[in-house]
Enzyme design. Structure first.
Site: not given
Ligand code: GLY
Ligand code: MN
Ligand code: MN
Length: 435
Positions: A351, A36, A405, A403, A257, A268, A358, A240, A347, A381, A385
């Site tokens: 993007h 529900d 970004e 990071r 982030d 982002d 994304h 993540h 990474h 970004e 790490y």
């Molecule tokens: N927050 C997701 C990324 O930076 O791609």
């Molecule tokens: Mn991002």
């Molecule tokens: Mn991000």
């Protein structure tokens, strides 16, 4: 977003599809969190991009050249009782008057009406593969029509994914879209500044997340555009990390982030700063390197450059720096060729960004990285790490994740950083945290 904007998008798509075509696109379904209890409803980005229609249980049909109207919206009927419980529905009248449909029918009548809209058309554009149940219904409507072939009716023979045309359109942001993206960016900047000001040793990561959410909501965002990452110390090395339950410790860095979604557009932003308000020397050496890599990558964002140029620039600066700091050993060229940098930078550098964090849009065209053009928005970004535990890695760097970004718009002669207002120079961060 005005009705004119949505109308302009539908016109553009119909021009790309050409006559003898039909486009069919369903709204996002309601999803359940548990018995529900629904997840907050968020319209499908493609559907919203073309209709501005926020309700579930709807299907958009575009029939270029149809004399009785090219834009048909199937949606829920008005229902006094249901509206008392769940709020207003546009109904068929509202679909026409408020949302610019040329024609609107109850969603419950779609099986009877839709096959007729496919009569004598050649091509059906739809979200092939994205909603398997819906694909089955599209096939069902075509089959209904096939049964009438003996009456001389033509059935469409080509089924084409809507993605290509539609996502190419979404990749290039209009003035109205950029206005929403700037607003999402501004709200997110305020949220990051508030988080920096609120941060102190002993707080929980979720208490910092609460500061972010407070600003998002106070400023009219729909909420976070994605789960906020608030990771102190070693948690920042989990890319993540969204658990956000640990205690923030003096001497650690905190990686946040987080970005708001405003009027269906995402920001982002990542920022990394010292929990105590002052970087240590070891932290500074890694931080300065990531910042230098980010600046090099941003400088590579300009029309004519390729999608991968910013990534290449970041990788080069990071790899050179990691050799100097003793994180990597060997010749920079070989380390890059053998992707040895991936141990600490695993990474990519960015993007596309838009309605989806994304966002849609191809990164390659004919197997080549695509050329950057004005109106595209992407993130830059880079990060580093360094998990703990390996005696070959200088101990002073252990459990450090960084990071930085930003959201970057490609302009006519370079780029504009939409999220510049979020402090990232160490002196600026320390000043904000002290103030
Ligand atoms: N927050 C997701 C990324 O930076 O791609
Ligand atoms: Mn991002
Ligand atoms: Mn991000």
């Amino acid at each position: 977003m005005t009705q004119k904007e949505f109308q302009r998008r539908r016109r553009h798509l119909m021009d790309l599809m050409g006559e003898q075509s039909v486009a069919i696109l369903p709204a996002a379904p309601v999803r359940y969190r548990n018995r529900d209890v629904e997840y907050p409803y968020r319209q499908d980005s493609d559907f919203y991009y073309l209709t501005g229609f926020p309700e579930p249980e709807a299907v958009m049909v575009l029939v270029p050249g149809r004399a009785h109207g090219e834009y048909i919206l199937f949606c829920r009927e008005k229902d006094e009782k249901m509206e008392i419980w769940h709020g207003k529905r546009a109904g068929q009248e509202g679909a026409v008057a408020e949302y610019g449909a040329d024609d609107s029918f109850p969603i419950d009548d779609i099986d009877d009406i839709l096959p007729g809209l496919l009569e004598d058309k050649t091509r059906v554009f739809h979200t092939m593969g994205a909603h398997p149940d819906f694909d089955q219904r599209v096939i069902g409507w075509v089959n209904r029509l096939r049964k009438l072939a003996r009456a001389g009716i033509h059935t469409p023979g080509e089924f084409i994914s809507l993605d290509h045309h539609l996502h190419e359109m979404r990749l290039f942001k209009s003035a109205a879209e950029l206005k929403a993206m700037r607003k999402a960016a501004d709200i997110s900047i305020q949220a990051h500044i508030r988080a920096m000001q609120a941060c102190r040793p002993g707080l929980k990561e979720y208490q910092i997340a609460a500061e972010l959410n407070y600003v998002f909501q106070r400023e009219g965002a729909a909420g976070p555009a994605y789960e906020s990452i608030v990771g102190g110390g070693a948690n920042a090395c989990v890319l993540h990390y969204v658990t956000n339950r640990d205690t923030l410790r003096k001497g650690d860095l905190l990686l946040i982030d987080a970005g708001a979604e405003y009027d269906y557009y995402a920001a982002d932003i990542s920022r990394t700063f010292p929990v105590s308000g002052k970087f240590s020397r070891a932290q500074r050496s890694l931080y300065d390197l990531v910042l230098e890599a980010q600046q090099a990558a941003i400088e590579a964002v300009k029309p004519g450059n390729h999608w991968n140029d910013p990534h290449d620039a970041a990788v080069r600066v990071l790899t050179e720096g990691m050799v100097k700091l003793g994180l990597l050993k060997g010749a920079v060229k070989t380390l890059i060729e053998k992707e040895k940098y991936r141990r600490f930078y695993m990474h990519r550098t960015g993007h596309w960004l838009g309605m989806d964090v994304h966002d849609v849009g191809d990164y390659k065209v004919d197997d080549e990285w695509r050329v950057l053009e004005p109106g595209m928005v992407l993130t830059i970004e880079p990060g580093l790490y360094v998990a703990g535990g390996d005696p070959k890695v200088p101990k002073k760097f252990w459990n450090t994740g960084i990071r930085i970004e930003d959201d970057v718009l490609v302009t006519k002669d370079g780029c504009e950083v939409l999220t510049e207002g979020a402090p990232k120079a160490p002196a600026d961060i320390e000043a904000v945290m002290a103030g």
